[in-house]
Design an enzyme around this catalytic site. Structure first.
Site, PDB file in Angstrom:
ATOM      1  N   HIS A 195      -2.240   1.124   7.436  1.00  0.00           N
ATOM      2  CA  HIS A 195      -2.517   1.199   6.003  1.00  0.00           C
ATOM      3  C   HIS A 195      -2.223   2.609   5.522  1.00  0.00           C
ATOM      4  O   HIS A 195      -2.344   3.580   6.288  1.00  0.00           O
ATOM      5  CB  HIS A 195      -3.981   0.849   5.765  1.00  0.00           C
ATOM      6  CG  HIS A 195      -4.346   0.587   4.342  1.00  0.00           C
ATOM      7  ND1 HIS A 195      -3.535  -0.080   3.454  1.00  0.00           N
ATOM      8  CD2 HIS A 195      -5.476   0.900   3.633  1.00  0.00           C
ATOM      9  CE1 HIS A 195      -4.134  -0.175   2.283  1.00  0.00           C
ATOM     10  NE2 HIS A 195      -5.306   0.418   2.368  1.00  0.00           N
ATOM     11  N   CYS A 234       0.827  -1.212   0.000  1.00  0.00           N
ATOM     12  CA  CYS A 234       0.000   0.000   0.000  1.00  0.00           C
ATOM     13  C   CYS A 234       0.857   1.256   0.000  1.00  0.00           C
ATOM     14  O   CYS A 234       0.512   2.263  -0.622  1.00  0.00           O
ATOM     15  CB  CYS A 234      -0.936   0.003   1.197  1.00  0.00           C
ATOM     16  SG  CYS A 234      -0.101   0.013   2.803  1.00  0.00           S
ATOM     17  N   ASN A 261      -8.549   3.959  -2.056  1.00  0.00           N
ATOM     18  CA  ASN A 261      -7.927   2.769  -1.491  1.00  0.00           C
ATOM     19  C   ASN A 261      -7.152   2.008  -2.573  1.00  0.00           C
ATOM     20  O   ASN A 261      -7.214   2.360  -3.757  1.00  0.00           O
ATOM     21  CB  ASN A 261      -8.997   1.872  -0.861  1.00  0.00           C
ATOM     22  CG  ASN A 261      -8.443   0.955   0.209  1.00  0.00           C
ATOM     23  OD1 ASN A 261      -7.232   0.895   0.431  1.00  0.00           O
ATOM     24  ND2 ASN A 261      -9.313   0.231   0.891  1.00  0.00           N
TER      25      ASN A 261
END
EC number: 3.4.22.-
Length: 491
Positions: free
Chosen positions: A325, A132, A355
């Site tokens: 994240h 991520c 995302n």
């Protein structure tokens, strides 16, 4: 208006044990029942039938790598505002719009801004690699070039290049702040035409929807071992970022609760999306929250399909911790008249985020809304917080990274990887990797934003009961009525 129908009486609980509950789109990654159709619709189910989620980053740490926001940075941002006074946002130097983002087109947008929004990156897919930090940073760099007017195409920056050339923990995580710093001091970063995500996307070990309960193996060994392109002696654009990379967090440097949100908004308007880190909790992962209550995520919400939305500190405790994240914040808005606590409603400001769990995650094409601090105090961006997990291990996360770009990309000849040693096939034909396509201009035209900002249509009413269920519920009442009526008949 979002329609909600919550049935939590004893009859419902009894029947729920007997048959699956059908909720459109919501996927629950616990022991609770979910309908198989819902799982299939979510995009989180692998070919083997296992529901998976991406592994979460344990290394998101914005401190110690770049400097915090200081008075000089506010002055720089103010000068940027002054420079752009003739632009469409000039009248917002003091009063920022209540709703704005780089996904949708708003009435205030001029033609140049509308054109730029065609080239903003959509949600990517990190698959089973905990990348991520690289995926979100790569997309934000490309966006920054578009917003700055330095390119007239979608740069399509390569996360694989970041994982290969600035590896950190690779598929085990890393810091977007450190990555930006290394890109600014190193040899920049290239597009997917040089080195794309084939190492994961075309490899069965990596291209599942994600790891079941985040139990993924470390797939860093799949990442290419050296910097280079799939096709040698080819010309590719090299992108870089300015050294002006800063951390924004309440209480760090000169950042306060009063100035952080307006600063972030002005940076997004002027320079494009920013990067943010936060704790992922158990109630976040399915994305079910995107489909109810205005789509805003509250860290104290239960978000269990088939149950009334309630709020409790337990849902944001260490027992619910899943990992950290990194995402890109592309805008903001205000959700009107939504539940923010049990039986309490009001208008709640949120950040609009992109995302990296593919566009089928959640109910908003891979985007989501995060309630701003202090509406959320654990899973949020504006403040660095510490959370101890169920084993009493402390984790620290939070904060926002801003950066700028000011140099046009330069075409350079790149080295070639030894593709005969690659343990995976390439995603595309070899000719696609022969050079950058600066003519890559998606034909997609951004949609007009809803009047209240990004939102999705309300859910259809959930179906909890079959006709037999309803008959069994109504039958006792009918029998009582019949008995009463018989008792009133004169003898």
């Amino acid at each position: 208006m979002t329609l909600e129908w919550n049935i939590d009486d004893k009859f419902h609980l009894f029947f729920r044990k007997k048959r699956s509950v059908y909720i459109v789109g919501g996927v629950h990654h616990d022991e609770d029942e979910v309908d198989p159709k819902v799982v299939a619709q979510s995009g989180l189910q692998g070919d083997d039938g296992v529901v998976r989620l991406p592994p979460l980053n344990t290394l998101v740490n914005f401190l110690g790598h770049v400097s915090p926001y200081m008075h000089a940075d506010y002055a720089f941002l103010h000068r940027e505002w002054e420079y752009n006074r003739t632009a469409s946002f000039a009248d917002d130097l003091v009063n920022l719009p209540s709703v704005y983002d780089w996904r949708y087109v708003y009435p205030r947008d001029d033609e140049e801004t509308k054109r730029k929004k065609r080239y903003i990156m959509p949600p990517d897919n990190q698959y089973l690699c905990g990348s991520c930090w690289a995926v979100s940073t790569a997309s934000a760099i490309g966006d920054a070039y578009v917003v700055a007017g330095l390119v007239d195409w979608r740069p399509d920056i390569s996360p694989a290049w970041a994982l290969t050339c600035y590896p950190q923990g690779q598929c085990e995580g890393g810091s977007p702040a450190l990555l930006l710093k290394e890109i600014s001091q190193g040899n920049g970063i290239v597009s997917n035409h040089c080195l794309d995500y084939s190492f994961c996307a075309s490899n069965p070990r990596c291209n599942g929807a994600a790891a079941n309960h985040f139990g993924a193996e470390n797939l860093s060994e799949l990442v290419p071992k050296s910097c280079g392109c799939y096709v040698g002696d080819s010309m590719h654009y090299r992108y870089t970022v300015d050294p002006l990379i800063r951390t924004l967090a309440i209480g760090v440097g000169t950042v306060t609760e009063e100035n952080i949100q307006s600063t972030i908004k002005r940076h997004i308007l002027t320079h494009g999306p920013v990067l943010a880190g936060y704790f992922v909790l158990k109630n976040f992962t399915s994305g079910y929250f995107t489909r109810i209550n205005g789509g805003v995520y509250f860290d104290r919400g239960n978000y269990i399909p088939g149950q009334a939305l309630v709020f409790n500190d337990h849902y944001c405790s260490g027992d619910s911790y899943r990992g950290s994240h990194a995402v890109a914040i592309i805008g903001w808005g205000v959700a009107r008249n939504v539940l923010y606590d049990t039986d309490k409603r009001g208008d709640v400001p949120y950040w609009y985020c992109r995302n990296s769990w593919r566009s089928t995650w959640g109910g908003d094409d891979g985007y989501f809304k995060m309630a701003m601090y202090p509406w959320n105090r654990v899973a949020q961006f504006e403040k660095l917080v510490t959370l101890r997990d169920r084993d009493n291990v402390p984790h620290r996360c939070g904060g926002i990274i801003t950066f700028t770009v000011s140099t046009k990309p330069v075409k350079v000849k790149m080295n070639q990887l030894n593709t005969t040693l690659l343990p995976f096939p390439l995603l595309r034909d070899r000719s696609w990797y022969g050079g950058d396509q600066e003519e890559y201009r998606p034909a997609i035209v951004p949609k007009l934003a809803p009047s209240d900002g990004p939102n999705k249509p309300p859910l259809p009413l959930p179906v909890y009961y079959s006709a037999l269920d309803l008959a069994l519920l109504v039958l006792p009442a009918l029998l009582i009525v019949i008995v009463v009526l018989i008792g009133k008949i004169p003898t």
